[in-house]
Write a protein that holds these residues in place. Structure first.
Motif, PDB file in Angstrom:
ATOM      1  N   GLY A  72       0.805  -1.218   0.000  1.00  0.00           N
ATOM      2  CA  GLY A  72       0.000   0.000   0.000  1.00  0.00           C
ATOM      3  C   GLY A  72       0.837   1.265   0.000  1.00  0.00           C
TER       4      GLY A  72
ATOM      5  N   PHE B 119      -9.589   0.580  -5.326  1.00  0.00           N
ATOM      6  CA  PHE B 119      -9.855   0.847  -3.905  1.00  0.00           C
ATOM      7  C   PHE B 119      -9.933  -0.467  -3.123  1.00  0.00           C
ATOM      8  CE2 PHE B 119     -12.435   4.445  -5.998  1.00  0.00           C
ATOM      9  CZ  PHE B 119     -11.280   5.128  -6.312  1.00  0.00           C
ATOM     10  N   GLU B 120     -10.579  -1.460  -3.718  1.00  0.00           N
ATOM     11  CA  GLU B 120     -10.694  -2.747  -3.024  1.00  0.00           C
ATOM     12  C   GLU B 120      -9.325  -3.367  -2.784  1.00  0.00           C
ATOM     13  OE1 GLU B 120     -12.926  -4.275  -1.169  1.00  0.00           O
ATOM     14  OE2 GLU B 120     -13.821  -2.318  -1.605  1.00  0.00           O
ATOM     15  N   TYR B 121      -8.449  -3.231  -3.765  1.00  0.00           N
ATOM     16  CA  TYR B 121      -7.088  -3.771  -3.619  1.00  0.00           C
ATOM     17  C   TYR B 121      -6.372  -3.094  -2.444  1.00  0.00           C
ATOM     18  CZ  TYR B 121      -2.180  -4.859  -4.667  1.00  0.00           C
ATOM     19  OH  TYR B 121      -0.866  -5.263  -4.584  1.00  0.00           O
TER      20      TYR B 121
ATOM     21  N   ARG C   8      -7.611  -1.351   0.189  1.00  0.00           N
ATOM     22  CA  ARG C   8      -8.242  -1.343   1.512  1.00  0.00           C
ATOM     23  C   ARG C   8      -7.517  -2.285   2.475  1.00  0.00           C
ATOM     24  NH1 ARG C   8     -13.625  -0.050   2.854  1.00  0.00           N
ATOM     25  NH2 ARG C   8     -14.344  -0.168   0.709  1.00  0.00           N
ATOM     26  N   GLY C   9      -7.088  -1.717   3.627  1.00  0.00           N
ATOM     27  CA  GLY C   9      -6.467  -2.527   4.674  1.00  0.00           C
ATOM     28  C   GLY C   9      -4.981  -2.778   4.491  1.00  0.00           C
ATOM     29  N   ARG C  10      -4.399  -2.354   3.388  1.00  0.00           N
ATOM     30  CA  ARG C  10      -2.942  -2.566   3.237  1.00  0.00           C
ATOM     31  C   ARG C  10      -2.186  -1.616   4.162  1.00  0.00           C
ATOM     32  NH1 ARG C  10      -1.634  -6.265  -1.042  1.00  0.00           N
ATOM     33  NH2 ARG C  10      -3.629  -6.772  -1.990  1.00  0.00           N
TER      34      ARG C  10
ATOM     35  N   ALA D 106      -1.763   2.060   3.253  1.00  0.00           N
ATOM     36  CA  ALA D 106      -2.940   2.726   2.677  1.00  0.00           C
ATOM     37  C   ALA D 106      -3.616   3.524   3.789  1.00  0.00           C
ATOM     38  CB  ALA D 106      -3.885   1.677   2.106  1.00  0.00           C
TER      39      ALA D 106
ATOM     40  N   GLN E 233      -6.056   4.827   6.544  1.00  0.00           N
ATOM     41  CA  GLN E 233      -6.862   4.027   7.471  1.00  0.00           C
ATOM     42  C   GLN E 233      -7.919   4.910   8.125  1.00  0.00           C
ATOM     43  OE1 GLN E 233      -5.719   0.785   7.951  1.00  0.00           O
ATOM     44  NE2 GLN E 233      -3.695   0.997   7.014  1.00  0.00           N
TER      45      GLN E 233
ATOM     46  N   TRP F 111      -9.762   7.054   5.139  1.00  0.00           N
ATOM     47  CA  TRP F 111     -10.092   6.208   3.995  1.00  0.00           C
ATOM     48  C   TRP F 111     -11.139   6.856   3.078  1.00  0.00           C
ATOM     49  CZ3 TRP F 111      -8.232   2.532   1.081  1.00  0.00           C
ATOM     50  CH2 TRP F 111      -9.092   1.877   0.196  1.00  0.00           C
ATOM     51  N   GLU F 112     -12.230   7.327   3.658  1.00  0.00           N
ATOM     52  CA  GLU F 112     -13.301   7.916   2.837  1.00  0.00           C
ATOM     53  C   GLU F 112     -12.809   9.169   2.116  1.00  0.00           C
ATOM     54  OE1 GLU F 112     -16.039   6.421   2.054  1.00  0.00           O
ATOM     55  OE2 GLU F 112     -15.469   4.783   3.391  1.00  0.00           O
TER      56      GLU F 112
ATOM     57  N   VAL G 200     -10.703   7.994  -0.833  1.00  0.00           N
ATOM     58  CA  VAL G 200     -11.461   7.485  -1.981  1.00  0.00           C
ATOM     59  C   VAL G 200     -12.068   8.652  -2.767  1.00  0.00           C
ATOM     60  CG1 VAL G 200     -13.492   6.146  -2.671  1.00  0.00           C
ATOM     61  CG2 VAL G 200     -11.872   5.196  -1.008  1.00  0.00           C
TER      62      VAL G 200
END
Lengths: 467, 200
Positions: A117, A241-243, A245-247, A250, A252, A256-257, A260
């Motif tokens: 990430g 974004f799915e890739y 998420r949570g890395r 990336a 947190q 996050w929002e 995006v």
């Protein structure tokens, strides 16, 4: 001049100022370094008594020279040992994060940054390696630089650059079975040429690209440079974004929002203006194999090697040089060409999904007699994940060697190399003369599944016959 | 330290062929080094070994030449600065070609080595003239964007930014870039991801 593309927006957000030369001083959001192109840059810093301006925005790993069979220190090759020591020393002295072998995070620089990430949409990313274009898969402006520019990024976190034009390349429709991102990019380079992209950033789009996973997009963007384009990118979307998420690195929590929303705003506008637009149909793309000495000399696996008169005049001399070097004849089919070595790995095709596709072909089959086949995962993490899901057993049962991560035989700076006139089926990115370590060695570029198919057949075959 | 690159006069060396990549200019095994010293002797090592004595970089008439005349897409492939470093350490001070790969061009610029372009007909004429008379003096006149040899003059092209950096002596960019330190900090502070990734 392009307008309202992702390239324009990211470029503007990173512009520090316009230099007296008219070039842009561009902020570099992420700087990746490795052992081959950085030692001289650090030496230049020392000579000039300059500190590293943003040490936290540079990340290091070791990939080019690292052995993939025995990584015990000191390395058998004293030069390789000297290079890794130099990198260790530089990272220590300047406070740079370094993912050394055994850390669980070491690997090819273009594999590890995305998987942690570190690579994010909207960044500018530079690395002393031409395949930095890989990171464009996330909607970043990412490009390779030389060592003097590595020095500039270390000292100033910026570069003096001229803005590129933007060419949108659309792939419409759905790829057929056995046709992968590697085939798409080899097809694009075949059609637009190895110098067609000079002066451009490539924006890849269209339904076939939107349907690709992040790993496939990385393969695609990785070889932009083989088409002459210093960088290539895909607009960020839900797949991106799915890739992320949570890395680890990336954004947190509440970030996050916000992230995006920002990433979405960076995608090229519907009414963006491009300097050029090219459209291809996915249905026209077959598993593609190179027959020559540049990545543009590729054909569909069921086509015949072109004769000089089939080619534009400007390409005929190079074709003649290629027939002689490759010992292949115009008019011959590429299918059936015997191979000696099969290499699955590299920053182009060394990720988990690449190994999965190759394993599907290897499963229940055996590497053909006399063929040396080996798999080099792109990172320690890829290796671990592949082992967890049983890919190692599949490959080893089929007679492939299973190695530790690194660049390996893509460029043969470590002990993995061709010998004499050996010919390889390779999932890497360059088929240049001498590229894989023997001055007279030969390379056929293809997808990892096609390499696995060649390994079990002892010759080039259409992977679709083994699916 | 940086100085203006204005006029380069010297003998030429022609190298024919399109798409000559940086792996050919300096094969990867010579990248196992922590300095650029000593790369000059290995420039085009594999191509030279293939045809002993026949490669222009081995031919006696071109020893001491300073201006390399090439065809299209020279320097494609790997970003290794070792390629222009090897050429420079062999003695090359300028390149004239049909076209250059972008990273190679930038690497040359960072070393103060101009890569200028001219149409294929001019390049071919120049390569022929040098082959016929290796003692011929070529002059690359950057301020006027010209190459001159014998009685001939031809226009050459180079992107404006690179041209300015060469003729103004700012091709070694570090000092100039660092002068904007406050603005660099401002841009860093304006980028959301710098904040998101902080302290991790």
């Amino acid at each position: 001049m392009s307008e309202r593309t992702l390239f324009d927006k990211v470029w503007d957000a990173h512009t520090v100022r316009i230099l007296p030369s008219g070039q842009t001083q561009l902020f570099i959001g992420l700087h990746l370094i490795h052992e081959v192109t950085s030692p001289q840059a650090f030496a230049m810093l020392r000579e000039r008594h300059l500190p590293v301006l943003f040490p936290e925005r540079t990340v290091a790993t070791v990939d080019h020279i690292i052995p993939t069979d025995n990584r015990a220190r000191p390395f058998a090759d004293p030069l390789a040992e000297e290079m890794i020591r130099e990198l260790e020393r530089n990272c220590r002295q300047y406070g740079i994060r370094f993912y050394n072998s055994g850390s669980g995070r070491q690997g090819i620089v273009h594999v590890i940054a995305p998987e942690q990430g570190l690579t994010l949409p909207g960044m500018t990313i530079a690395c002393g390696d031409s395949h930095t274009s890989t990171h464009g898969a996330f909607g970043a402006i990412a490009f390779g630089i030389g060592t003097s520019q590595v020095r500039d990024v270390l000292a100033t976190q910026t570069l003096a650059l001229s803005k590129l034009k933007v060419r949108r390349i659309e792939i419409q429709g759905k790829l057929g079975p056995g046709v992968y991102a590697k085939d798409v990019i080899l097809h694009i380079i075949r059609k637009l040429g190895v110098k067609g992209g000079v002066g451009y950033a490539y924006e890849y789009g269209g339904s076939a690209i939107e349907a690709m996973s992040m790993e496939e997009r990385m393969t695609l963007c990785n070889m932009s440079i083989e088409g002459g384009a210093r960088c290539g990118y895909v607009n960020p979307d839900a797949v991106t974004f799915e890739y992320l998420r949570g890395r680890e690195f990336a954004p947190q929590g509440s970030d996050w929002e916000e992230a995006v929303a920002w990433w979405r705003s960076l995608a090229s506008d519907a009414d963006a203006r491009y300097d050029d637009v090219v459209v291809f149909q996915a249905a026209d793309i077959a598993p593609t194999v190179t027959w020559g000495i540049t990545p543009g000399q590729g054909i569909g696996v069921n086509e015949r090697i072109p004769a000089p008169e089939d080619l534009p005049e400007s390409e005929r001399e190079l074709a003649k040089e290629a027939y002689a070097y490759m010992d292949l004849q115009p008019g011959d089919p590429i299918v059936g060409t015997p191979v000696d070595v099969c290499f699955i790995g590299s920053c182009t095709n060394g990720r988990l999904s690449d190994l999965r596709e190759a394993a599907k072909i290897a499963k229940g089959r055996r590497v053909a007699p006399g063929v040396k086949a080996f798999v080099v995962p792109g990172s320690e993490r890829v290796k671990q994940e592949a082992e967890q899901e049983g890919l190692r057993e599949i490959f080893e049962a089929a007679g492939f060697e299973w190695r530790d991560p690194g660049c390996s035989m893509c460029l043969a700076m470590n002990p993995d190399r061709l010998v004499g006139r050996q010919i390889s089926a390779s999932s890497s990115n360059r088929n240049f003369k001498g590229r894989q370590g023997s001055p007279s060695g030969r390379t056929l570029l293809m997808s990892p599944a096609m390499v696995a198919a060649a390994a079990v057949s002892g010759k080039v075959v259409d992977v679709r016959t083994l699916l | 330290m940086p100085s203006e690159v204005l006029t380069i006069t010297g003998r030429g060396i022609p190298l024919l062929g399109n798409d000559i990549d940086t792996d050919r200019i300096i094969p990867a095994r010579f990248l196992k080094c922590v300095t650029f010293d000593g790369l000059g002797q290995h420039v085009f090592a594999d191509d030279r070994a293939q045809d002993p004595g026949q490669h222009p970089f081995d031919q006696p008439q071109y020893q001491g030449s300073q201006i390399l005349v090439v065809n299209a897409n020279f320097g494609c492939g790997s970003s290794r600065e070792h390629a222009p470093q090897a050429l420079a350490k062999w003695g090359i001070r300028a390149l004239i070609g049909e076209s250059f790969a972008e990273i190679f061009f930038g690497n040359c610029l960072a070393l103060g080595i101009p890569c200028v372009t001219a149409p294929p007909a001019v390049i071919q004429a120049l390569q022929k003239a040098v082959a016929e008379d290796p003692q011929l003096q070529l002059t690359l006149d950057l301020p006027n964007k010209q190459v001159r040899w014998g009685e001939n003059t031809a226009a050459v092209e180079i992107p404006q930014g690179a041209w300015q950096m060469l003729v103004q002596g700012t091709w070694d960019a570090t000092g100039q870039l660092l002068a904007a330190k406050a603005q660099i900090q401002q841009v860093a502070a304006s980028l959301p991801y710098v904040r998101w990734q902080q302290a991790r």
